[in-house]
Design a protein around this motif. Structure first.
Motif, mmCIF file in Angstrom:
data_model
loop_
_atom_site.group_PDB
_atom_site.id
_atom_site.type_symbol
_atom_site.label_atom_id
_atom_site.label_comp_id
_atom_site.label_asym_id
_atom_site.label_seq_id
_atom_site.Cartn_x
_atom_site.Cartn_y
_atom_site.Cartn_z
ATOM 1 N N SER A 183 -7.518 6.100 -5.096
ATOM 2 C CA SER A 183 -7.160 7.443 -4.630
ATOM 3 C C SER A 183 -6.776 8.337 -5.800
ATOM 4 O O SER A 183 -7.121 9.533 -5.822
ATOM 5 C CB SER A 183 -6.001 7.359 -3.629
ATOM 6 O OG SER A 183 -6.360 6.610 -2.486
ATOM 7 N N LEU A 220 -0.968 11.180 0.308
ATOM 8 C CA LEU A 220 -1.022 9.983 -0.541
ATOM 9 C C LEU A 220 -0.078 8.904 -0.021
ATOM 10 O O LEU A 220 -0.432 7.710 -0.013
ATOM 11 C CB LEU A 220 -0.670 10.353 -1.979
ATOM 12 C CG LEU A 220 -1.754 11.115 -2.754
ATOM 13 C CD1 LEU A 220 -1.185 11.722 -4.017
ATOM 14 C CD2 LEU A 220 -2.926 10.195 -3.077
ATOM 15 N N MET A 342 -9.787 10.033 3.250
ATOM 16 C CA MET A 342 -10.210 10.456 1.923
ATOM 17 C C MET A 342 -10.734 11.887 1.939
ATOM 18 O O MET A 342 -10.535 12.647 0.972
ATOM 19 C CB MET A 342 -11.272 9.501 1.379
ATOM 20 C CG MET A 342 -10.813 8.055 1.254
ATOM 21 S SD MET A 342 -9.166 7.832 0.514
ATOM 22 C CE MET A 342 -9.459 8.498 -1.123
#
Length: 359
Positions: A183, A220, A342
């Motif tokens: 990520s 996140l 995502m």
């Protein structure tokens, strides 16, 4: 990191149209690599959901790029797999054809890692040789490349954790570290690529930076919590919503059964799933607040529109998450949930990057 103006001045120079072409080429390159990272994360999710990640028991960065080339080679790989606890405890009696299916998922995941490395490093060498990237900008790009290299090592450390005696899957915390490194690479690529196409930022838009940063951080955090859910297969339990275990919260002895207490946050199925639910509620509230803030502080601006889209994406992701839970995590729903996460991360990153002062 070098400023937007400095980067664009370095790349574009005084060459006018030729400089603009260089910027477009760099953006295309970075977005293409980000796209490959996105695909790799999806393949990694499929590898996890199909319990394929331990099918390759060795780390061979060079020779491992080749598939077994004969039946004898396949049988040799299968024999190695038979020596690990996952086969002995879960997959006794698996056929060679079934082994090939899980092997191909893991091989594809590793192959994509090698492809991404080549797709990033080779163009970077060319761009540096041409003088398109240099100075602090080159240092930033090299830093992303180093992180990509470390990601390969993190991946192997994760796999090795699942090869230990008594283990039938990788350690959830190491799975989380692997996904968060991916990520971080994804965010870095989009951050730099978006910065190569500057636009004026109004003062009213810059006031939205705190809210955009908060949403990005929460996205996140949710991805990290989701990795723990995946690592513990926590989505296979407590498959009701909005109640959990028959109540707003599970019973305390269900939620926190492990001692010492802090281990529950990474090892308790109930606590990990509950934290992911709470994180979703907090993220949804923050995204809706940010959209409302944007419509009030910067109405009609691109930033306000991006904030509204961001809130909409969070709502859709929450719905996908609930459906995935209620259906007890079929592979297609798990992949949709991870892939949309995502997409949400990419939009949150671009939104925040556009709020950086350009000069």
């Amino acid at each position: 990191m070098a400023s937007v103006a400095e980067i664009n001045g370095t790349v574009r120079g005084t060459d006018g149209a030729a400089g603009d072409a260089r910027l477009r080429a760099l953006r295309l390159w970075l977005f293409s690599v980000a796209g490959l990272v996105f695909v790799m994360i999806l393949v990694g999710g499929a590898t996890r959901l199909t319990d394929s990640g331990l099918s390759i028991t060795e780390w061979k960065p060079v020779t491992g790029a080749l598939l077994p080339f004969s039946e004898a080679a396949w049988l040799a790989e299968f024999e190695k797999y038979k020596q690990i606890p996952q086969y002995q405890l879960l997959n006794q009696g698996m056929s060679l054809a079934e082994f090939k299916q899980i092997y191909l998922w893991e091989w594809g995941h590793r192959f994509l890692g090698r492809l991404i490395g080549a797709a990033y490093l080779l163009p970077l060498i060319v761009f540096a040789a041409k003088g398109w990237v240099r100075g602090r900008f080159l240092a930033v790009l090299l830093g992303i490349g180093v992180l990509g290299g470390l990601q390969g090592a993190i991946g192997w450390i994760m796999v090795a954790s699942g090869l230990k005696p008594g283990m039938t899957a990788v350690a959830p915390v190491k799975l989380m570290a692997h996904l968060m490194a991916a990520s971080a690479i994804f965010v870095a690529l989009i951050w730099v690529a978006v910065g190569l196409k500057p636009r004026p930022v109004q003062a009213s838009e810059r006031r939205l930076a705190f809210g955009a940063s908060l949403v990005l951080i929460l996205v996140l955090a949710q991805i990290a919590l989701g990795a723990l859910v995946a690592g513990l297969d926590a989505g296979l339990a407590f498959n009701t919503w909005p109640l959990m275990d028959g109540g707003v919260t599970p019973q305390l002895d269900t939620l926190l059964p492990i001692r010492p207490l802090w281990l529950n946050f990474i090892e308790s199925i109930a606590a990990v799933q509950f934290n992911h639910r709470l994180g979703a509620y907090v993220l949804l509230a923050a995204a809706l607040w940010h959209a409302h803030q944007a419509r009030g502080m910067a109405p009609g601006t691109p930033a306000a529109r991006r904030a509204v889209v961001l809130a909409g994406l969070v709502v859709v992701q929450a719905i996908i998450g609930v459906v995935t839970l209620l259906l007890v995590v079929p592979v297609w729903a798990g992949l949709l949930h991870q892939g949309f996460a995502m997409m949400l991360l990419g939009h949150a990153t671009a939104h925040r990057r556009f709020l950086v002062r350009q000069a």
